[in-house]
Write an enzyme that holds these catalytic residues in place. Structure first.
Site, PDB file in Angstrom:
ATOM      1  N   CYS A  92       0.473  -0.987  -0.277  1.00 48.41           N
ATOM      2  CA  CYS A  92      -0.305  -0.057   0.084  1.00 48.41           C
ATOM      3  C   CYS A  92       0.743   1.180   0.013  1.00 48.41           C
ATOM      4  CB  CYS A  92      -1.008  -0.240   1.435  1.00 48.41           C
ATOM      5  SG  CYS A  92      -0.562   0.154   2.985  1.00 48.41           S
ATOM      6  N   HIS A 175      -1.676   1.400   7.064  1.00 48.77           N
ATOM      7  CA  HIS A 175      -2.346   1.525   5.815  1.00 48.77           C
ATOM      8  C   HIS A 175      -1.354   3.046   5.227  1.00 48.77           C
ATOM      9  CE1 HIS A 175      -4.516   1.336   2.115  1.00 48.77           C
ATOM     10  NE2 HIS A 175      -5.239   1.894   1.930  1.00 48.77           N
TER      11      HIS A 175
END
Length: 311
Positions: A92, A175
């Site tokens: 990510c 994230h």
């Protein structure tokens, strides 16, 4: 590292800068932002976007499938907006980086278009017109991007970063997402969302205040005292600015920073287990020849017990 896997990499300005340079990107670097301050972002202008790292809260979901917690879904994004769904684990960070870079390579987004290099240009051209899911699959299958990403994996003979266990799933997850301006709007580009998220009108002049406001609202949704966030600005190479304005002191400072990044990245890629083992064998051999091996062991045990008691 398993063949074809994507390893975990560190959120670090030197790592990210070297990663994109390995992909052929020129004239861009990352700067860590210590505080949520619009003036700091403005001082680094031109800023192509920011990369935000946060603790992922699985229980925070949109009120309805068609409404994000902040902003609005761009269900029919413009053709020149690059957005890819996240289809792979551990990547990510790289995906958030590409979400900014691949939207800042033309004059419609910035007066200083990024030279993304031949490899990323080919990838972007190839995936033009693809839906987000197919773009994500194309990214996951890009050997060039995966190799550049994995070059900064933690060197360890004991841990396979591409394998997730039940314990990993139960622990904290983090994230990355990107924020950048395209076509006069501020976009939140999160591969886990179904669409890009628009936060309204935004130009280069208003970007610092606009993105800080969005980030402050996002952070406010966390429990008081939560500090596990990281924010990096994607900026034009500061050495270029120093040369343009003739600031020798700034240029030397930035060159020192680059040398430090190079050294740190060399250490990240290195595995010192064998070296440490040889050193220990050498020390043990010397103590044994001197007849002090048992004494050395007992002394080490005693020091360890003292530290444990103090802890």
């Amino acid at each position: 590292m398993a063949d074809g896997g994507w390893s975990t990499i560190e959120s670090d300005e030197g790592v990210f800068t070297s990663l994109i340079e390995n992909l052929g990107v020129k004239g861009v670097q990352f700067e860590e932002l210590i505080s949520l301050d619009a003036d700091t972002i403005r001082s680094l202008s031109p800023v192509y976007g920011v990369i935000f790292l946060f603790k992922y809260q699985r229980d925070q979901s949109p009120e309805t499938p068609n409404t994000p917690l902040d902003g609005t879904y761009e269900t029919n994004p413009p053709d020149n907006l690059f957005f890819a769904a996240q289809t792979i684990q551990n990547a990510c960070g790289t995906q958030a980086i590409l979400s900014v870079l691949l939207n800042q390579d033309n004059t419609s987004s910035t007066p200083y278009p990024i030279d993304i290099g031949a490899e990323l240009r080919s990838f972007k051209d190839f995936t033009t017109g693809f839906p987000a899911e197919l773009r994500g699959e194309a990214l996951s299958n890009s050997e060039t991007v995966r190799t550049a990403h994995n070059a900064f994996a933690r060197a360890s003979p004991f841990v396979d970063e591409t394998v997730r266990t039940a314990r990993d799933e139960e622990g904290d997850a983090y994230h990355f997402i990107g924020y950048t301006g395209v076509n006069g709007k501020l976009y939140e580009l999160d591969g886990l969302q179904p669409y890009p998220i628009s936060h309204g009108e935004c130009d280069a002049g208003s970007f610092p205040e606009k993105v800080i406001g969005v980030l402050q609202r996002r952070i406010a949704r966390y429990p008081e005292g939560e500090t596990r966030f990281n924010l990096m600005a994607v900026v034009r190479d500061l050495r270029e600015r120093a040369r343009e304005i003739g600031d020798a002191e700034m240029l030397e400072r930035e060159e020192r920073k680059r040398r430090a990044w190079e050294w740190e990245n060399t250490l990240r890629r290195s595995n010192f287990v064998g070296f440490i083992g040889e050193v220990l064998k050498g020390v043990a051999g010397t103590k044994e020849k001197e007849g002090k091996f048992d004494e050395w062991i007992e002394k080490a045990k005693g020091e360890t017990e003292k530290r444990l008691r103090r802890g």
